[in-house]
Design a protein around this motif. Structure first.
Motif, PDB file in Angstrom:
ATOM      1  N   ALA A 246      -3.719  20.319  61.852  1.00 50.26           N
ATOM      2  CA  ALA A 246      -2.677  19.472  62.554  1.00 50.26           C
ATOM      3  C   ALA A 246      -1.628  19.636  62.571  1.00 50.26           C
ATOM      4  CB  ALA A 246      -3.712  18.758  63.551  1.00 50.26           C
ATOM      5  N   ARG A 247      -0.853  19.257  63.875  1.00 49.75           N
ATOM      6  CA  ARG A 247       0.653  18.731  63.496  1.00 49.75           C
ATOM      7  C   ARG A 247       0.969  16.954  63.591  1.00 49.75           C
ATOM      8  NH1 ARG A 247       5.118  21.459  68.336  1.00 49.75           N
ATOM      9  NH2 ARG A 247       5.805  19.924  66.345  1.00 49.75           N
ATOM     10  N   GLY A 248      -0.356  16.577  63.613  1.00 48.43           N
ATOM     11  CA  GLY A 248      -0.450  14.760  63.628  1.00 48.43           C
ATOM     12  C   GLY A 248      -1.824  14.770  63.914  1.00 48.43           C
ATOM     13  N   THR A 249      -1.985  13.597  63.499  1.00 54.15           N
ATOM     14  CA  THR A 249      -3.612  12.903  63.156  1.00 54.15           C
ATOM     15  C   THR A 249      -3.504  11.810  64.008  1.00 54.15           C
ATOM     16  OG1 THR A 249      -4.190  14.243  61.507  1.00 54.15           O
ATOM     17  CG2 THR A 249      -5.624  12.396  62.096  1.00 54.15           C
ATOM     18  N   VAL A 250      -4.551  11.358  65.084  1.00 54.36           N
ATOM     19  CA  VAL A 250      -4.924   9.907  65.469  1.00 54.36           C
ATOM     20  C   VAL A 250      -6.366   9.250  64.603  1.00 54.36           C
ATOM     21  CG1 VAL A 250      -5.925  11.084  67.513  1.00 54.36           C
ATOM     22  CG2 VAL A 250      -4.156   8.149  67.555  1.00 54.36           C
ATOM     23  N   VAL A 251      -6.159   8.253  64.333  1.00 58.06           N
ATOM     24  CA  VAL A 251      -7.180   7.918  64.422  1.00 58.06           C
ATOM     25  C   VAL A 251      -7.261   6.796  65.301  1.00 58.06           C
ATOM     26  CG1 VAL A 251      -8.734   6.224  62.481  1.00 58.06           C
ATOM     27  CG2 VAL A 251      -6.294   7.690  61.424  1.00 58.06           C
ATOM     28  N   ILE A 252      -8.818   7.159  66.218  1.00 57.82           N
ATOM     29  CA  ILE A 252      -9.409   5.817  66.855  1.00 57.82           C
ATOM     30  C   ILE A 252     -10.596   4.735  66.037  1.00 57.82           C
ATOM     31  CG2 ILE A 252     -10.603   5.619  68.967  1.00 57.82           C
ATOM     32  CD1 ILE A 252      -9.240   8.467  69.605  1.00 57.82           C
ATOM     33  N   GLU A 253     -10.732   4.146  65.805  1.00 57.98           N
ATOM     34  CA  GLU A 253     -11.739   3.216  65.650  1.00 57.98           C
ATOM     35  C   GLU A 253     -11.995   4.010  63.743  1.00 57.98           C
ATOM     36  OE1 GLU A 253     -14.394   0.432  68.118  1.00 57.98           O
ATOM     37  OE2 GLU A 253     -14.840   2.475  68.060  1.00 57.98           O
ATOM     38  N   ALA A 254     -11.691   3.007  62.994  1.00 57.42           N
ATOM     39  CA  ALA A 254     -11.841   3.053  61.282  1.00 57.42           C
ATOM     40  C   ALA A 254     -12.592   1.962  60.596  1.00 57.42           C
ATOM     41  CB  ALA A 254     -11.124   4.150  60.531  1.00 57.42           C
ATOM     42  N   ALA A 255     -12.815   1.591  60.073  1.00 60.41           N
ATOM     43  CA  ALA A 255     -13.238   0.509  58.810  1.00 60.41           C
ATOM     44  C   ALA A 255     -12.469   0.353  57.827  1.00 60.41           C
ATOM     45  CB  ALA A 255     -15.179   0.108  59.059  1.00 60.41           C
ATOM     46  N   VAL A 256     -12.906  -0.507  56.963  1.00 61.75           N
ATOM     47  CA  VAL A 256     -11.878  -0.049  55.553  1.00 61.75           C
ATOM     48  C   VAL A 256     -12.298   0.637  55.177  1.00 61.75           C
ATOM     49  CG1 VAL A 256     -11.077  -2.116  53.743  1.00 61.75           C
ATOM     50  CG2 VAL A 256     -11.918  -2.597  56.098  1.00 61.75           C
ATOM     51  N   ARG A 257     -13.501   0.756  54.816  1.00 58.87           N
ATOM     52  CA  ARG A 257     -14.030   2.446  54.145  1.00 58.87           C
ATOM     53  C   ARG A 257     -14.713   2.817  55.382  1.00 58.87           C
ATOM     54  NH1 ARG A 257     -15.913   1.578  48.990  1.00 58.87           N
ATOM     55  NH2 ARG A 257     -17.301   3.170  49.701  1.00 58.87           N
ATOM     56  N   SER A 258     -13.498   4.370  55.311  1.00 60.82           N
ATOM     57  CA  SER A 258     -14.260   5.515  56.662  1.00 60.82           C
ATOM     58  C   SER A 258     -14.038   6.468  56.217  1.00 60.82           C
ATOM     59  CB  SER A 258     -13.722   4.661  57.974  1.00 60.82           C
ATOM     60  OG  SER A 258     -13.170   5.972  58.696  1.00 60.82           O
ATOM     61  N   GLY A 259     -14.509   8.011  56.461  1.00 64.58           N
ATOM     62  CA  GLY A 259     -14.110   8.990  56.361  1.00 64.58           C
ATOM     63  C   GLY A 259     -12.814   9.271  56.792  1.00 64.58           C
ATOM     64  N   ALA A 260     -13.144   8.587  58.205  1.00 58.06           N
ATOM     65  CA  ALA A 260     -11.260   8.761  58.828  1.00 58.06           C
ATOM     66  C   ALA A 260      -9.953   8.445  58.287  1.00 58.06           C
ATOM     67  CB  ALA A 260     -11.238   8.014  60.384  1.00 58.06           C
ATOM     68  N   LEU A 261     -10.051   7.768  56.894  1.00 56.44           N
ATOM     69  CA  LEU A 261      -9.152   7.224  56.927  1.00 56.44           C
ATOM     70  C   LEU A 261      -8.461   7.965  55.632  1.00 56.44           C
ATOM     71  CD1 LEU A 261      -9.632   2.894  56.052  1.00 56.44           C
ATOM     72  CD2 LEU A 261      -7.776   4.616  57.672  1.00 56.44           C
ATOM     73  N   ASN A 262     -10.055   8.779  55.131  1.00 58.43           N
ATOM     74  CA  ASN A 262      -9.377   9.671  54.759  1.00 58.43           C
ATOM     75  C   ASN A 262      -8.912  10.819  54.259  1.00 58.43           C
ATOM     76  OD1 ASN A 262     -10.840  12.539  52.701  1.00 58.43           O
ATOM     77  ND2 ASN A 262     -10.703  11.118  51.443  1.00 58.43           N
ATOM     78  N   THR A 263      -8.790  11.110  56.298  1.00 50.65           N
ATOM     79  CA  THR A 263      -7.990  12.651  56.164  1.00 50.65           C
ATOM     80  C   THR A 263      -7.121  11.509  56.982  1.00 50.65           C
ATOM     81  OG1 THR A 263     -10.068  13.098  57.561  1.00 50.65           O
ATOM     82  CG2 THR A 263      -8.135  13.164  58.722  1.00 50.65           C
ATOM     83  N   ALA A 264      -6.973  10.495  57.588  1.00 49.01           N
ATOM     84  CA  ALA A 264      -5.373  10.017  57.433  1.00 49.01           C
ATOM     85  C   ALA A 264      -4.518  10.010  55.707  1.00 49.01           C
ATOM     86  CB  ALA A 264      -5.557   8.159  57.769  1.00 49.01           C
ATOM     87  N   GLY A 265      -4.988   9.709  54.839  1.00 50.56           N
ATOM     88  CA  GLY A 265      -4.113  10.093  53.247  1.00 50.56           C
ATOM     89  C   GLY A 265      -4.228  11.252  53.540  1.00 50.56           C
ATOM     90  N   HIS A 266      -4.945  12.510  53.724  1.00 48.92           N
ATOM     91  CA  HIS A 266      -4.486  13.567  53.338  1.00 48.92           C
ATOM     92  C   HIS A 266      -3.007  13.867  54.994  1.00 48.92           C
ATOM     93  CE1 HIS A 266      -7.736  15.114  51.287  1.00 48.92           C
ATOM     94  NE2 HIS A 266      -8.480  14.519  51.476  1.00 48.92           N
ATOM     95  N   ALA A 269      -0.192  12.192  53.206  1.00 51.93           N
ATOM     96  CA  ALA A 269       0.257  13.616  51.570  1.00 51.93           C
ATOM     97  C   ALA A 269       0.507  14.869  52.538  1.00 51.93           C
ATOM     98  CB  ALA A 269      -1.391  13.508  50.967  1.00 51.93           C
ATOM     99  N   LEU A 270       0.490  15.283  53.125  1.00 49.13           N
ATOM    100  CA  LEU A 270       0.965  16.822  54.106  1.00 49.13           C
ATOM    101  C   LEU A 270       2.411  16.687  55.001  1.00 49.13           C
ATOM    102  CD1 LEU A 270      -2.655  18.286  54.633  1.00 49.13           C
ATOM    103  CD2 LEU A 270      -0.897  19.040  52.992  1.00 49.13           C
ATOM    104  N   ASN A 271       2.327  15.324  54.616  1.00 45.29           N
ATOM    105  CA  ASN A 271       3.701  15.069  55.859  1.00 45.29           C
ATOM    106  C   ASN A 271       3.561  15.493  56.973  1.00 45.29           C
ATOM    107  OD1 ASN A 271       5.059  14.175  53.472  1.00 45.29           O
ATOM    108  ND2 ASN A 271       5.953  16.410  53.314  1.00 45.29           N
ATOM    109  N   ARG A 272       2.560  15.208  57.408  1.00 46.80           N
ATOM    110  CA  ARG A 272       1.879  15.129  58.520  1.00 46.80           C
ATOM    111  C   ARG A 272       2.372  13.564  59.457  1.00 46.80           C
ATOM    112  NH1 ARG A 272       1.477  19.805  57.030  1.00 46.80           N
ATOM    113  NH2 ARG A 272       0.188  21.690  57.705  1.00 46.80           N
ATOM    114  N   ILE A 273       2.263  13.789  61.002  1.00 41.77           N
ATOM    115  CA  ILE A 273       2.188  12.422  61.819  1.00 41.77           C
ATOM    116  C   ILE A 273       0.860  12.598  61.861  1.00 41.77           C
ATOM    117  CG2 ILE A 273       2.903  11.818  64.464  1.00 41.77           C
ATOM    118  CD1 ILE A 273       4.869  14.110  64.537  1.00 41.77           C
ATOM    119  N   LEU A 274       1.355  10.868  61.418  1.00 39.23           N
ATOM    120  CA  LEU A 274       0.141   9.870  62.071  1.00 39.23           C
ATOM    121  C   LEU A 274       0.099   8.933  62.743  1.00 39.23           C
ATOM    122  CD1 LEU A 274      -3.064   9.166  60.909  1.00 39.23           C
ATOM    123  CD2 LEU A 274      -1.913   8.020  58.652  1.00 39.23           C
TER     124      LEU A 274
END
Length: 395
Positions: A246-266, A269-274
């Motif tokens: 994707a050109r950008g990622t949007v996170v909708i609801e994520a706890a402190v320990r969440s796989g969604a935050l792992n996606t956000a980290g990627h 790192a890939l210089n995508r819009i977050l």
């Protein structure tokens, strides 16, 4: 054909995202990489590279690095004995899936940004073209245990982005993922579900019907062969593909320990819009989103239009600024509004007093009062002019 067979073999030898195998393939090609594993002899340059990556680690010198590489090679060789690339290709055909490899027309070149962690190949099952579906796309990720608020927002973003011509990429899981896919299916662009298992495996099983619709109107994507079941590490590793497509990622609801935050980290790192959607400050399921926004890692978005503006071309896809309702008094001329503001709410006032309060001449006040009275804003009483009860000054 030989390269395709080699890449299908590599999908069995190494776990998804294995950067060591990725570097070996990058250095000598997929066919030579398989042959080196078969002979259990790696190129000297590759061995030197591996040793260089281990330098500086506690208690790991050249001997320890060599031993570690020997263990990795032994694991690859053990899997090679059981690999059946021709059988995997046949199984994919029977399931209705197709294989796409780097360099082919359908391969999304943005996956090359993953460097040594790039997939060796991808299995696709569906009607959409992966490359075209992801040229203009947004990844929507979030909690599996989504609240009704999170599921609603995810569906709204999926539908809103799809209506604006953006493909929606997600992971096909419960919660936010599933809601985003369903919302996107209501729009006109394909939705892409990146799985942590084979495309013939419905996981979660409750999404079997959803995956059938996605196959018909979008695409299921996996770097795992047919029949492979998901594991926790594979869920995390597949997140890099979601972020890269994707050109950008949007996170909708994520706890402190969440796989969604792992996606956000990627994505970072890939210089995508977050971006991240805020939630109630009392909700644990939005804590991760709030932290991303607070740290400046993600842009706060509240509507699909705002996300479309972030990933769109400069000067296009602009989101409208939020505005309050336009009240009838907002359409009054500035001079008339000044007179109206000068009229008292309860005790009446004469035109001369109103003129002084409004800072205009008496003739203007008399002219304005007549029009305001006709519109129902003011009324004349025995004590002078006052606001009508049904037209309060705060209106």
């Amino acid at each position: 054909m030989r390269e395709r067979l080699a890449r299908v073999t590599l999908m069995r030898l190494a776990e998804p995202g294995d950067a060591v195998m990725g570097r070996l393939v990058a250095s000598c090609g997929p066919e030579a990489a398989v042959e080196q594993v078969r002979r259990r002899v790696l190129d000297l340059e590759f061995v030197r590279w591996f040793a260089s990556t281990r330098r500086g680690r506690p208690a790991e010198g050249t001997g320890e690095a060599d031993a570690r590489l020997d263990r990795i090679l032994a694991a690859w060789a053990a899997r090679l004995e059981a690999a059946d690339p021709a059988g995997d290709l046949a199984a994919g055909e029977r399931a209705g899936a197709r294989l796409v490899v780097p360099g082919e027309p359908e391969w999304p070149t943005q996956l090359d940004d993953l460097l040594d962690s790039r997939p060796h190949a991808l299995w696709l099952h569906g009607q959409a073209n992966l490359r075209f579906a992801c040229i203009r796309s947004v990844a929507i990720v979030g909690s599996r245990a989504a609240t009704p608020y999170g599921a609603h927002v995810a569906a709204e973003f999926g539908a809103g982005l799809s209506e604006r011509g953006h493909g929606v990429v997600s992971g096909g899981a419960y919660g936010v993922d599933g809601a985003a896919h369903r919302g996107a299916l209501a729009g006109g662009t394909p939705t892409v579900a990146v799985l942590a298992c084979g495309t013939d495996v419905s996981y979660p099983s409750a999404h079997h019907d959803l995956f059938e619709v996605v196959r018909a109107r979008g695409l299921l994507v996996s770097e795992s062969p047919m029949g492979v079941r998901p594991t926790r590490p594979r869920f995390l590793v597949r997140n890099r593909i979601i972020a890269a497509l994707a050109r950008g990622t949007v996170v909708i609801e994520a706890a402190v320990r969440s796989g969604a935050l792992n996606t956000a980290g990627h994505a970072v790192a890939l210089n995508r819009i977050l971006a991240a959607v805020p939630g109630p400050v009392t909700s644990d399921t939005s804590t991760g989103c709030h932290r991303l926004i607070r740290q400046g890692a993600a842009t706060c978005v509240t509507t699909p239009a705002e996300m479309a503006e972030l990933v769109g071309a400069i000067g296009s896809d602009l989101a409208p600024e939020p505005r309050g309702p336009v009240l009838p008094r907002d359409r009054l001329a500035p001079e008339v509004r000044r007179v109206l503001e000068a009229v008292p709410a309860r005790a009446g006032a004469g035109p001369a007093v109103i003129a002084v309060e409004a800072g205009v001449d008496l003739e203007t006040v008399l002219s304005c009062l007549g029009g305001l009275a006709a519109a129902g804003y003011v009324e004349k009483t025995s004590r002078g002019w006052r606001l009508c009860p049904e037209k309060p000054s705060s209106g």
